[in-house]
Write an enzyme that holds these catalytic residues in place. Structure first.
Site, PDB file in Angstrom:
ATOM      1  N   ASP A   1       0.870  -1.180   0.000  1.00  0.00           N
ATOM      2  CA  ASP A   1       0.000   0.000   0.000  1.00  0.00           C
ATOM      3  C   ASP A   1       0.910   1.234   0.000  1.00  0.00           C
ATOM      4  O   ASP A   1       2.139   1.123  -0.181  1.00  0.00           O
ATOM      5  CB  ASP A   1      -0.999  -0.040   1.175  1.00  0.00           C
ATOM      6  CG  ASP A   1      -0.347   0.162   2.535  1.00  0.00           C
ATOM      7  OD1 ASP A   1       0.901   0.260   2.607  1.00  0.00           O
ATOM      8  OD2 ASP A   1      -1.087   0.236   3.531  1.00  0.00           O
ATOM      9  N   HIS A   2       0.314   2.415   0.225  1.00  0.00           N
ATOM     10  CA  HIS A   2       1.101   3.656   0.203  1.00  0.00           C
ATOM     11  C   HIS A   2       2.189   3.666   1.278  1.00  0.00           C
ATOM     12  O   HIS A   2       3.272   4.188   1.066  1.00  0.00           O
ATOM     13  CB  HIS A   2       0.173   4.865   0.374  1.00  0.00           C
ATOM     14  CG  HIS A   2      -0.692   4.760   1.584  1.00  0.00           C
ATOM     15  ND1 HIS A   2      -1.760   3.878   1.645  1.00  0.00           N
ATOM     16  CD2 HIS A   2      -0.643   5.384   2.792  1.00  0.00           C
ATOM     17  CE1 HIS A   2      -2.346   3.975   2.829  1.00  0.00           C
ATOM     18  NE2 HIS A   2      -1.677   4.884   3.544  1.00  0.00           N
TER      19      HIS A   2
ATOM     20  N   CYS B   1       2.966  -3.216   4.158  1.00  0.00           N
ATOM     21  CA  CYS B   1       2.130  -2.078   4.551  1.00  0.00           C
ATOM     22  C   CYS B   1       2.864  -1.392   5.701  1.00  0.00           C
ATOM     23  O   CYS B   1       4.056  -1.646   5.900  1.00  0.00           O
ATOM     24  CB  CYS B   1       0.704  -2.505   4.908  1.00  0.00           C
ATOM     25  SG  CYS B   1       0.545  -3.580   6.332  1.00  0.00           S
TER      26      CYS B   1
ATOM     27  N   THR C   1       2.566  -1.410   9.188  1.00  0.00           N
ATOM     28  CA  THR C   1       2.972  -2.323  10.266  1.00  0.00           C
ATOM     29  C   THR C   1       3.214  -3.741   9.782  1.00  0.00           C
ATOM     30  O   THR C   1       3.819  -4.549  10.495  1.00  0.00           O
ATOM     31  CB  THR C   1       1.857  -2.413  11.323  1.00  0.00           C
ATOM     32  OG1 THR C   1       0.664  -2.887  10.663  1.00  0.00           O
ATOM     33  CG2 THR C   1       1.587  -1.060  11.974  1.00  0.00           C
TER      34      THR C   1
ATOM     35  N   HIS D   1      10.223 -23.666   8.493  1.00  0.00           N
ATOM     36  CA  HIS D   1       9.283 -24.304   9.429  1.00  0.00           C
ATOM     37  C   HIS D   1       7.817 -24.150   9.025  1.00  0.00           C
ATOM     38  O   HIS D   1       7.017 -25.048   9.295  1.00  0.00           O
ATOM     39  CB  HIS D   1       9.457 -23.722  10.839  1.00  0.00           C
ATOM     40  CG  HIS D   1      10.735 -24.134  11.485  1.00  0.00           C
ATOM     41  ND1 HIS D   1      11.008 -23.905  12.812  1.00  0.00           N
ATOM     42  CD2 HIS D   1      11.846 -24.763  10.984  1.00  0.00           C
ATOM     43  CE1 HIS D   1      12.219 -24.374  13.105  1.00  0.00           C
ATOM     44  NE2 HIS D   1      12.749 -24.884  12.010  1.00  0.00           N
TER      45      HIS D   1
ATOM     46  N   ARG E   1       8.509 -33.005  10.548  1.00  0.00           N
ATOM     47  CA  ARG E   1       7.582 -32.669  11.641  1.00  0.00           C
ATOM     48  C   ARG E   1       6.813 -31.380  11.351  1.00  0.00           C
ATOM     49  O   ARG E   1       5.697 -31.190  11.827  1.00  0.00           O
ATOM     50  CB  ARG E   1       8.326 -32.569  12.972  1.00  0.00           C
ATOM     51  CG  ARG E   1       9.276 -31.379  13.086  1.00  0.00           C
ATOM     52  CD  ARG E   1      10.101 -31.459  14.356  1.00  0.00           C
ATOM     53  NE  ARG E   1      10.835 -30.227  14.638  1.00  0.00           N
ATOM     54  CZ  ARG E   1      11.984 -29.897  14.056  1.00  0.00           C
ATOM     55  NH1 ARG E   1      12.515 -30.670  13.120  1.00  0.00           N
ATOM     56  NH2 ARG E   1      12.601 -28.766  14.391  1.00  0.00           N
ATOM     57  N   HIS E   2       7.411 -30.516  10.554  1.00  0.00           N
ATOM     58  CA  HIS E   2       6.740 -29.246  10.243  1.00  0.00           C
ATOM     59  C   HIS E   2       5.554 -29.465   9.303  1.00  0.00           C
ATOM     60  O   HIS E   2       4.549 -28.760   9.379  1.00  0.00           O
ATOM     61  CB  HIS E   2       7.731 -28.258   9.635  1.00  0.00           C
ATOM     62  CG  HIS E   2       8.890 -27.991  10.539  1.00  0.00           C
ATOM     63  ND1 HIS E   2       8.740 -27.398  11.769  1.00  0.00           N
ATOM     64  CD2 HIS E   2      10.208 -28.273  10.404  1.00  0.00           C
ATOM     65  CE1 HIS E   2       9.914 -27.316  12.356  1.00  0.00           C
ATOM     66  NE2 HIS E   2      10.830 -27.836  11.558  1.00  0.00           N
TER      67      HIS E   2
HETATM   68  C1  RB5 Z   1      -1.901   2.805   6.494  1.00  0.00           C
HETATM   69  O1  RB5 Z   1      -1.913   4.037   7.134  1.00  0.00           O
HETATM   70  C2  RB5 Z   1      -1.709   1.688   7.506  1.00  0.00           C
HETATM   71  O2  RB5 Z   1      -2.837   1.572   8.304  1.00  0.00           O
HETATM   72  C3  RB5 Z   1      -1.422   0.376   6.777  1.00  0.00           C
HETATM   73  O3  RB5 Z   1      -0.315   0.528   5.980  1.00  0.00           O
HETATM   74  C4  RB5 Z   1      -1.135  -0.824   7.646  1.00  0.00           C
HETATM   75  O4  RB5 Z   1      -0.165  -0.549   8.603  1.00  0.00           O
HETATM   76  C5  RB5 Z   1      -2.299  -1.537   8.166  1.00  0.00           C
HETATM   77  O5  RB5 Z   1      -2.172  -2.588   8.823  1.00  0.00           O
END
Ligand code: RB5
Length: 139
Positions: free
Chosen positions: A11-12, A64, A66, A97, A131-132
């Site tokens: 994403d951005h 993204c 996070t 794994h 095992r995995h």
């Molecule tokens: C975008 O602002 C942010 O929410 C997205 O990139 C991501 O981190 C969502 O999980």
């Protein structure tokens, strides 16, 4: 048989890191987004996972802010095992794994060096099965 393809999408919030990674790994197929204009991460998670599922052996990289939104969205698809990673050791282990077929990176919380090492580790590691495999079958 079609060769294994490596896809990348963001994403951005992941756009900047994606651009840097494509310069380092020009063989990776880019599925967008193509600017830092705001977009919705599920659209790109769905686009990439659709391509990954077309051929056994295909893998993907999603970014993204996070890494959590992309992970949640990607893992809704049957056959996708997406792992959120912030270092190369974990990137290696999600292949060995978990037989992960999607690497997810937190674009706002990882530097380019660690991201590059993580991509390299993910692409060069193989599933250990044994095992995995038994555990994956229980998912
Ligand atoms: C975008 O602002 C942010 O929410 C997205 O990139 C991501 O981190 C969502 O999980």
């Amino acid at each position: 048989m079609k060769n294994k393809t490596v896809y990348i999408a963001s994403d951005h919030a992941g756009y900047k890191l994606k651009t840097k990674l494509i310069k380092i790994f020009p063989e990776i197929t880019d599925l967008g987004t193509n600017s830092d204009e705001s977009v919705d991460y599920p659209d790109f998670a769905h686009k990439l996972t659709r391509e990954v599922l077309k051929n056994n052996g295909n893998v993907g990289i999603l970014i993204c802010g996070t890494g959590v939104g992309m992970s949640i969205a990607a893992n809704r698809k049957k056959g996708i095992r997406a792992g959120l990673v912030n270092n190369a050791k974990i990137a290696r282990l999600i292949r060995k794994h978990n037989d992960a077929n999607v690497l997810v990176l937190p674009g706002r919380f990882i530097n380019i060096n660690e991201a590059k090492n993580s991509v390299q580790a993910f692409l060069s590691s193989k599933f250990e099965s044994g095992r995995h495999k038994k555990r994956i079958n229980k998912i």
